[in-house]
Structures are given as C-alpha cells and as structure tokens.
Write an enzyme that holds these catalytic residues in place. Structure first.
Site, PDB file in Angstrom:
ATOM      1  N   ASP A  15     -96.754  19.844 -17.698  1.00  0.00           N
ATOM      2  CA  ASP A  15     -97.295  18.249 -18.228  1.00  0.00           C
ATOM      3  C   ASP A  15     -96.647  16.932 -17.595  1.00  0.00           C
ATOM      4  OD1 ASP A  15     -98.050  16.799 -20.285  1.00  0.00           O
ATOM      5  OD2 ASP A  15     -96.323  16.998 -21.442  1.00  0.00           O
ATOM      6  N   SER A  16     -96.437  15.933 -18.513  1.00  0.00           N
ATOM      7  CA  SER A  16     -95.963  15.137 -18.018  1.00  0.00           C
ATOM      8  C   SER A  16     -94.437  14.628 -18.260  1.00  0.00           C
ATOM      9  CB  SER A  16     -96.681  13.541 -17.859  1.00  0.00           C
ATOM     10  OG  SER A  16     -96.942  13.475 -19.927  1.00  0.00           O
ATOM     11  N   TYR A  47     -97.555   9.279 -17.174  1.00  0.00           N
ATOM     12  CA  TYR A  47     -99.174   9.462 -16.290  1.00  0.00           C
ATOM     13  C   TYR A  47    -100.157   9.020 -16.978  1.00  0.00           C
ATOM     14  CZ  TYR A  47     -97.206  13.786 -14.547  1.00  0.00           C
ATOM     15  OH  TYR A  47     -96.409  14.947 -13.083  1.00  0.00           O
ATOM     16  N   CYS A  78    -101.427  18.587 -19.880  1.00  0.00           N
ATOM     17  CA  CYS A  78    -101.990  17.529 -19.978  1.00  0.00           C
ATOM     18  C   CYS A  78    -103.089  17.171 -19.946  1.00  0.00           C
ATOM     19  CB  CYS A  78    -100.948  16.958 -18.863  1.00  0.00           C
ATOM     20  SG  CYS A  78    -100.740  15.005 -18.813  1.00  0.00           S
ATOM     21  N   GLU A 158     -93.277  10.645 -28.993  1.00  0.00           N
ATOM     22  CA  GLU A 158     -91.426  10.233 -28.515  1.00  0.00           C
ATOM     23  C   GLU A 158     -90.512   9.979 -28.922  1.00  0.00           C
ATOM     24  OE1 GLU A 158     -90.989  10.561 -24.816  1.00  0.00           O
ATOM     25  OE2 GLU A 158     -92.680  11.727 -24.183  1.00  0.00           O
ATOM     26  N   CYS A 192    -104.928  13.975 -26.364  1.00  0.00           N
ATOM     27  CA  CYS A 192    -103.118  13.973 -25.774  1.00  0.00           C
ATOM     28  C   CYS A 192    -102.436  14.280 -26.068  1.00  0.00           C
ATOM     29  CB  CYS A 192    -102.669  11.725 -26.608  1.00  0.00           C
ATOM     30  SG  CYS A 192    -101.283  11.596 -25.622  1.00  0.00           S
ATOM     31  N   HIS A 194     -99.383  14.106 -27.079  1.00  0.00           N
ATOM     32  CA  HIS A 194     -98.329  13.990 -28.032  1.00  0.00           C
ATOM     33  C   HIS A 194     -98.969  13.515 -28.921  1.00  0.00           C
ATOM     34  CE1 HIS A 194     -96.400  12.491 -24.259  1.00  0.00           C
ATOM     35  NE2 HIS A 194     -95.032  12.260 -25.226  1.00  0.00           N
TER      36      HIS A 194
END
Ligand code: DGL
Length: 275
Positions: A15-16, A47, A78, A158, A192, A194
């Site tokens: 993943d990024s 990304y 990702c 994050e 996504c 996240h």
C-alpha cells in the site's frame, strides 16, 4: 504448478502507507496459515493526489521489491494503485498472480445492493479514473454510481480523529455536493484503505438502511480462492508469520499502523527499506 516450495512462499501485500493494513488484517483472518510480507510506501504517501505516471512508477517499484523477496501472490492493498496501475503490475509480475482491491470492493457493493444506487468515497486519483464505476457497471449494468474524492478523510484517519464533531462536519461538507441525491443512495463504498477507520462517522451521515461496504474481507476471500485454485495454498498448518516493511518512519508506521491492524505495534516490528 504446486510444489512444496512455492506453496510455502509468502504473500506480498503493498500500500502507499499504513492504510492497507486493514486489508492485511482481513488476509490474516482468512488465511491464518499463510506467511505475509507487507510493504508500506510511507516515504511517498499519499498516492491519491499524485499523477497517474508517478503512482504507476511508485507502485511498480514497490511490487519489484516484493517480487525480489520471492512471493507467490501479490495483493495490491491500495485503491489508488489498483485504479491506476493494476494492468502494469500484472504485466510486470507475470506469471505471478496479482489481486487488486477495486474488483472485490465492487463485488461486495453489488452483492449488498443489486441494481443499487452506489456512492464511492475515494481519493482524487481513484475518482478521476472512474475505476469503481467501471467495475460496478461491468458486474451490474442496472447499478448507478456516484464518485466523490474525499482527500481530507485520509489525513483524519492518519491523525486518529475518527469520531466526534470534526470528522462529522468534514464528511457533511463533502456530502453537500451530492445535494438531494444523497437521500436516494442504497450503498456507500469505502473506496480508500483509510476509510474503514471512519466507518462509524461515515455510516452516521446516512440513513440506517444504507449499506456501507469495504473491500478488505472480499479481497481476502478472492485471495483464498485464488490460492486454492492455483494449488498455492500453504497447507503446513503452521501459524503464518508477518514481516512489516516501510520506506520511511518506522515509529509513525507502528503507532498509526496499530490502529489499522487492530494490534499494538512497536518500531522494532517494522524494517526500513529503500525502493
Ligand atoms: N492507500 C490509498 C488508497 O487506498 C489512500 C492513501 C493515499 O492516497 O496514498 O487509495
């Protein structure tokens, strides 16, 4: 071809950054006997706001590192890398099988709401390419799809700000652009890595009968079926090992990654690598 050697090779996942650990968690649950190597390209995250050329280059470099470590299957955890570079990755890794998260996410949404009105929440790059729209409409031509880029939600996840008035206000602000269509939706796709961390806040913004789906568990099921079909499943019965690699910031990877993996990590659990 099935040999004792290649069934025991690890599965590579990239993943990024740490977001793909939501997919890794589902893989560990579905495939407890498989060894896993996870690479988070934290040096180049995000990304989602980069150009397709850069995303494709980064993704191919990340995949190359895992290829050099001798894996039997690559999971692109990702959404952005899948949307932009899946074909390039398949060409590079051939004959190694490569699974992306967009197809499984689209299948989960179509299974939850056949003929439904879907909303995809994703990064700018994923939305720009219409990857989910195409995948859903290929599976279910009767479905309708809206896509919304929600970059700030990546930062919220994050930062660990996943509940309370701040994510609620930001989600609300994004949804304003849908106008009255928001009330007509049947499903919301967390397109996504996240966004599963914000599932509670996202669900709360919609009516209770709207399905909220992500691709993690469906991707793990696709991986399990592919290993079985190709005769690559590890049948040794041992507990699968986990190697974590990052291109930057092992302490941050451990701190933030622990939320995504649902397991406390320390910087010593993560090895720094260069692409
Ligand atoms: N991993 C990315 C995705 O799933 C989100 C973070 C980024 O933009 O790199 O699209």
């Amino acid at each position: 071809m099935k040999t004792a050697n290649n069934t025991r090779l690890p599965i590579g996942v990239f993943d990024s950054g740490v977001g793909g650990l939501t997919v890794l968690k589902a893989l560990r649950e579905e495939l407890p006997h498989e060894d896993l190597i996870y690479l988070g390209d934290t040096a180049r995250l995000p990304y989602g706001t980069k150009s397709p050329a850069s995303i494709s280059r980064y993704a191919c470099q990340a995949a190359r590192l895992l290829q050099q470590r001798d894996i039997k299957l690559l999971v692109v955890a990702c959404n952005t890398a899948t949307a932009v570079a899946l074909d390039a990755l398949r060409a590079q890794m051939h004959p190694l099988p490569v699974i992306g998260v967009v197809g499984p996410g689209a299948s989960a949404a179509v299974a939850a709401r056949p003929g439904g009105r879907h909303l995809v929440l994703a990064t700018e790059a994923t939305v720009r390419l219409g990857a989910y729209r195409r995948a859903i409409q290929e599976l279910d031509p009767a479905a309708s799809v809206r896509e919304l880029a929600c970059e700030l939600l990546v930062s919220l996840a994050e930062e660990g700000w996943t509940n309370g008035p701040i994510p609620a206000a930001i989600i609300d602000r994004y949804l304003q652009s849908l106008g009255a269509d928001a009330a007509e939706l049947n499903s919301v796709i967390l397109g996504c890595t996240h966004f599963p961390l914000l599932r509670g806040a996202i669900s709360a913004a919609f009516a209770a009968d709207v399905s909220v789906v992500d691709s993690a568990s469906t991707t793990a099921t696709v991986a399990r079926d592919m290993l079985q079909t190709m005769g690559l499943a590890n049948e040794s019965g041992h507990n699968g090992s986990l190697v974590l690699l990052a291109t930057d910031g092992t302490s941050r990877f451990a701190r933030v990654g622990g939320w995504f993996l649902g397991k406390k990590l320390s910087a010593e659990d993560v090895t720094l690598v260069d692409l």
